[in-house]
Design a protein around this motif. Structure first.
Motif, PDB file in Angstrom:
ATOM      1  N   VAL A   1       0.776  -1.337   0.034  1.00  0.00           N
ATOM      2  CA  VAL A   1      -0.114  -0.029  -0.126  1.00  0.00           C
ATOM      3  C   VAL A   1       0.869   1.283  -0.090  1.00  0.00           C
ATOM      4  CG1 VAL A   1      -1.559   1.407   1.432  1.00  0.00           C
ATOM      5  CG2 VAL A   1      -2.002  -1.120   1.005  1.00  0.00           C
ATOM      6  N   TRP A   2       1.942   1.290   0.802  1.00  0.00           N
ATOM      7  CA  TRP A   2       2.776   2.276   0.840  1.00  0.00           C
ATOM      8  C   TRP A   2       3.517   2.516  -0.450  1.00  0.00           C
ATOM      9  CZ3 TRP A   2       3.211   6.775   3.716  1.00  0.00           C
ATOM     10  CH2 TRP A   2       4.348   7.429   3.326  1.00  0.00           C
ATOM     11  N   LYS A   3       4.225   1.323  -1.027  1.00  0.00           N
ATOM     12  CA  LYS A   3       5.062   1.634  -1.997  1.00  0.00           C
ATOM     13  C   LYS A   3       4.634   1.825  -3.310  1.00  0.00           C
ATOM     14  CE  LYS A   3       9.044   0.896  -1.830  1.00  0.00           C
ATOM     15  NZ  LYS A   3      10.183   1.865  -1.566  1.00  0.00           N
ATOM     16  N   ARG A   4       3.369   1.244  -3.400  1.00  0.00           N
ATOM     17  CA  ARG A   4       2.603   1.610  -4.563  1.00  0.00           C
ATOM     18  C   ARG A   4       1.695   2.893  -4.600  1.00  0.00           C
ATOM     19  NH1 ARG A   4       2.342  -2.767  -8.160  1.00  0.00           N
ATOM     20  NH2 ARG A   4       1.554  -1.139  -9.556  1.00  0.00           N
ATOM     21  N   ASN A   5       1.837   3.559  -3.507  1.00  0.00           N
ATOM     22  CA  ASN A   5       0.853   4.641  -3.377  1.00  0.00           C
ATOM     23  C   ASN A   5      -0.569   4.413  -3.488  1.00  0.00           C
ATOM     24  OD1 ASN A   5       2.830   6.780  -2.894  1.00  0.00           O
ATOM     25  ND2 ASN A   5       3.529   6.767  -4.962  1.00  0.00           N
TER      26      ASN A   5
ATOM     27  N   LYS B   1      -2.527   9.705 -13.302  1.00  0.00           N
ATOM     28  CA  LYS B   1      -2.219   8.729 -12.457  1.00  0.00           C
ATOM     29  C   LYS B   1      -0.671   8.617 -12.432  1.00  0.00           C
ATOM     30  CE  LYS B   1      -1.717   5.958 -17.011  1.00  0.00           C
ATOM     31  NZ  LYS B   1      -2.137   4.629 -17.902  1.00  0.00           N
ATOM     32  N   ALA B   2      -0.107   9.144 -13.225  1.00  0.00           N
ATOM     33  CA  ALA B   2       1.533   9.279 -13.213  1.00  0.00           C
ATOM     34  C   ALA B   2       2.083   9.869 -11.618  1.00  0.00           C
ATOM     35  CB  ALA B   2       2.219  10.297 -14.197  1.00  0.00           C
ATOM     36  N   ALA B   3       1.193  10.750 -11.100  1.00  0.00           N
ATOM     37  CA  ALA B   3       1.480  10.975  -9.643  1.00  0.00           C
ATOM     38  C   ALA B   3       1.370   9.996  -8.426  1.00  0.00           C
ATOM     39  CB  ALA B   3       0.425  12.028  -9.190  1.00  0.00           C
ATOM     40  N   PHE B   4       1.028   8.856  -9.093  1.00  0.00           N
ATOM     41  CA  PHE B   4       0.655   7.479  -7.989  1.00  0.00           C
ATOM     42  C   PHE B   4       1.572   6.574  -8.385  1.00  0.00           C
ATOM     43  CE2 PHE B   4      -3.450   9.818  -8.339  1.00  0.00           C
ATOM     44  CZ  PHE B   4      -3.300  10.495  -7.188  1.00  0.00           C
ATOM     45  N   ARG B   5       2.668   6.797  -9.405  1.00  0.00           N
ATOM     46  CA  ARG B   5       3.499   5.663  -9.663  1.00  0.00           C
ATOM     47  C   ARG B   5       4.319   5.244  -8.329  1.00  0.00           C
ATOM     48  NH1 ARG B   5       8.361   7.261 -13.708  1.00  0.00           N
ATOM     49  NH2 ARG B   5       8.670   8.524 -11.964  1.00  0.00           N
ATOM     50  N   GLY B   6       4.419   3.926  -8.293  1.00  0.00           N
ATOM     51  CA  GLY B   6       5.038   3.251  -7.078  1.00  0.00           C
ATOM     52  C   GLY B   6       6.279   2.572  -7.458  1.00  0.00           C
ATOM     53  N   ASP B   7       6.446   1.778  -6.506  1.00  0.00           N
ATOM     54  CA  ASP B   7       7.885   0.984  -6.322  1.00  0.00           C
ATOM     55  C   ASP B   7       7.581  -0.412  -6.066  1.00  0.00           C
ATOM     56  OD1 ASP B   7      10.378   0.933  -6.776  1.00  0.00           O
ATOM     57  OD2 ASP B   7      11.134   1.663  -4.774  1.00  0.00           O
ATOM     58  N   GLU B   8       8.157  -1.327  -6.928  1.00  0.00           N
ATOM     59  CA  GLU B   8       8.097  -2.783  -6.384  1.00  0.00           C
ATOM     60  C   GLU B   8       9.220  -3.077  -5.268  1.00  0.00           C
ATOM     61  OE1 GLU B   8       8.233  -5.216  -9.905  1.00  0.00           O
ATOM     62  OE2 GLU B   8       7.184  -3.756 -11.163  1.00  0.00           O
TER      63      GLU B   8
ATOM     64  N   ASP C   1      16.123  -2.359   2.871  1.00  0.00           N
ATOM     65  CA  ASP C   1      15.334  -1.260   2.463  1.00  0.00           C
ATOM     66  C   ASP C   1      14.011  -1.037   3.495  1.00  0.00           C
ATOM     67  OD1 ASP C   1      16.843  -0.528  -0.086  1.00  0.00           O
ATOM     68  OD2 ASP C   1      16.618  -2.688  -0.545  1.00  0.00           O
ATOM     69  N   ILE C   2      13.501  -2.518   3.871  1.00  0.00           N
ATOM     70  CA  ILE C   2      12.596  -2.506   4.910  1.00  0.00           C
ATOM     71  C   ILE C   2      12.933  -3.343   6.043  1.00  0.00           C
ATOM     72  CG2 ILE C   2      10.025  -3.362   5.119  1.00  0.00           C
ATOM     73  CD1 ILE C   2       9.981  -3.326   1.895  1.00  0.00           C
ATOM     74  N   VAL C   3      12.564  -2.732   7.179  1.00  0.00           N
ATOM     75  CA  VAL C   3      12.943  -3.536   8.428  1.00  0.00           C
ATOM     76  C   VAL C   3      11.768  -3.920   9.168  1.00  0.00           C
ATOM     77  CG1 VAL C   3      13.937  -3.180  10.770  1.00  0.00           C
ATOM     78  CG2 VAL C   3      15.250  -2.370   8.775  1.00  0.00           C
TER      79      VAL C   3
END
Length: 393
Positions: A97-101, A128-135, A197-199
């Motif tokens: 939810v966080w990483k993909r906005n 939609k580009a404003a909500f581009r996320g990260d895998e 990157d994630i703890v």
């Protein structure tokens, strides 16, 4: 008349309560129970004179004064692993939810409700580009605490093509052996969090873990990392986290323990203590807790105790009485108890002893009745904490 009185605190899944037989009277109003079944409400064992055991339908037991229970010979159970899947089932989606906005994207979509229907599609393509996320694939996941939940999370990270590093301050081999070979087991917290990157935190709340995630801990973390806490709120120093979010050292804090400060912060994503809140988890926890409690009350067996050694024994048809002796773990107790029983002319059919370094627990089966004087003689020793008998005939 029921043999055992049980105080039920909090809502307990019916599937678990049904496991209690006719020998049990279960009530939330019971004032003097032999057993307590609880979820998250506080339990002070000193409030219950006849209490023999407390079963927590969940993993953490910080709501129970366990040290005092040990002093009084009261067994405290938890249900490790019963809610593990529920927690892992929530942690990964929350990271996504966080990483993909996703949260911001959903809010944007809801804002389109008042727009003319034929213009919605164009507005979506425009914004939609404003909500581009990260895998998360390819990212490094650091798991601190490798119990049932931590192991499943670590393995889940591997299945999601992440690099996974894990650490546990008191590792249990039964859990470590369940880790996939791709998981790197670290020798320190520093090695676990330095490149992650994630703890994600999965530790019980103890004197040693309270406030453990402080400024020093966070300073060891990789700049721009995400911190996740689905274990216990007080493990994390809230002010230290907020400072790290404000200065950009942490990208985000995802947790299950909302406070006024946290919910107001734009880099915090929190759920309302939902980690174990699934129908399946609540049923699993309730059933396990009831089985542990009834097995202890009826047979004196100990499984998944946090303060007593695990020990089980099945009485044979010839056994009339089972004697339970709980003592401080000091030399000579087996000989003391055996001699007293023998002095009263009682033959011991089976003697089982187990210790956890602090508490010695003895299950002694005999083929005859046991006069009250036997227990009185055993209890004269200052290192004997508690005794009781269970009659089968």
């Amino acid at each position: 008349m029921p043999a055992f009185k049980i105080r039920r605190i909090n809502a307990i899944a019916r599937e678990g309560l049904r496991l209690f037989g006719d020998n049990y009277a279960v009530s939330p109003e019971e004032a003097d129970p032999q057993g307590i079944l609880v979820r998250s409400s506080p339990v002070d064992v000193d409030d219950y004179p006849s209490l023999l055991a407390v079963a927590r339908a969940g993993a953490g037991v910080n709501n129970i004064n366990v040290d005092r229970a040990t002093e009084k010979g009261i067994c405290v159970f938890n249900t490790p692993g019963a809610n593990a899947n529920a927690v892992v089932d929530l942690v990964f989606p929350m990271i996504g939810v966080w990483k993909r906005n996703i949260y911001a994207g959903i809010q944007f979509c809801r804002s389109l409700a008042e727009m003319e229907p034929d213009k919605v599609g164009a507005e979506v393509e425009k914004k939609k580009a404003a909500f581009r996320g990260d895998e998360i694939a390819g990212k490094t996941l650091g798991v601190v605490g490798l119990g049932q939940i931590g192991v499943r999370l670590a393995n889940g990270g591997i299945h999601r093509f992440m690099k996974v590093r894990g650490f546990d301050p008191s590792p249990a081999l039964v859990h470590i052996h369940q880790l996939l070979p791709e998981v790197t087991i670290c020798r320190s917290i520093r090695d676990t969090v330095a490149t992650a990157d994630i703890v994600s935190l999965h530790l019980p709340l103890t004197d040693g873990t309270r406030g453990m995630v402080n400024r020093e801990f966070i300073a060891r973390m990789k700049k721009g990392a995400i911190l996740v806490n689905y274990s216990r709120g007080p493990i994390v120093d809230q002010e230290a986290v907020i400072e790290a979010l404000d200065c950009g050292h942490l990208e985000a804090f995802i947790c299950d323990f909302p406070t006024a400060r946290l919910v107001a912060h734009p880099k915090v994503l929190t759920t309302p203590h939902l980690g174990a809140s699934t129908a399946q988890s609540e049923e699993n926890c309730a059933c396990m807790a009831v089985r542990e409690l009834s097995n202890y009350l009826e047979y004196g067996n100990v499984v998944h105790s946090v303060n007593f050694p695990n020990i089980e024994s099945t009485p044979t048809d010839k056994v009339h009485t089972r004697i339970i002796v709980i003592n401080r773990d000091v030399p000579g107790m087996i000989a003391l108890v055996s001699n007293i029983i023998g002095h009263h002319g009682i033959n011991i059919a089976s003697y089982l002893n187990q210790s956890n370094g602090k508490v010695g627990y003895n299950i002694i089966d005999v083929e005859s009745a046991v006069p009250p004087q036997v227990l009185a003689d055993i209890e004269r020793n200052a290192d004997v904490v508690r005794t009781r008998t269970i009659t089968f005939a």
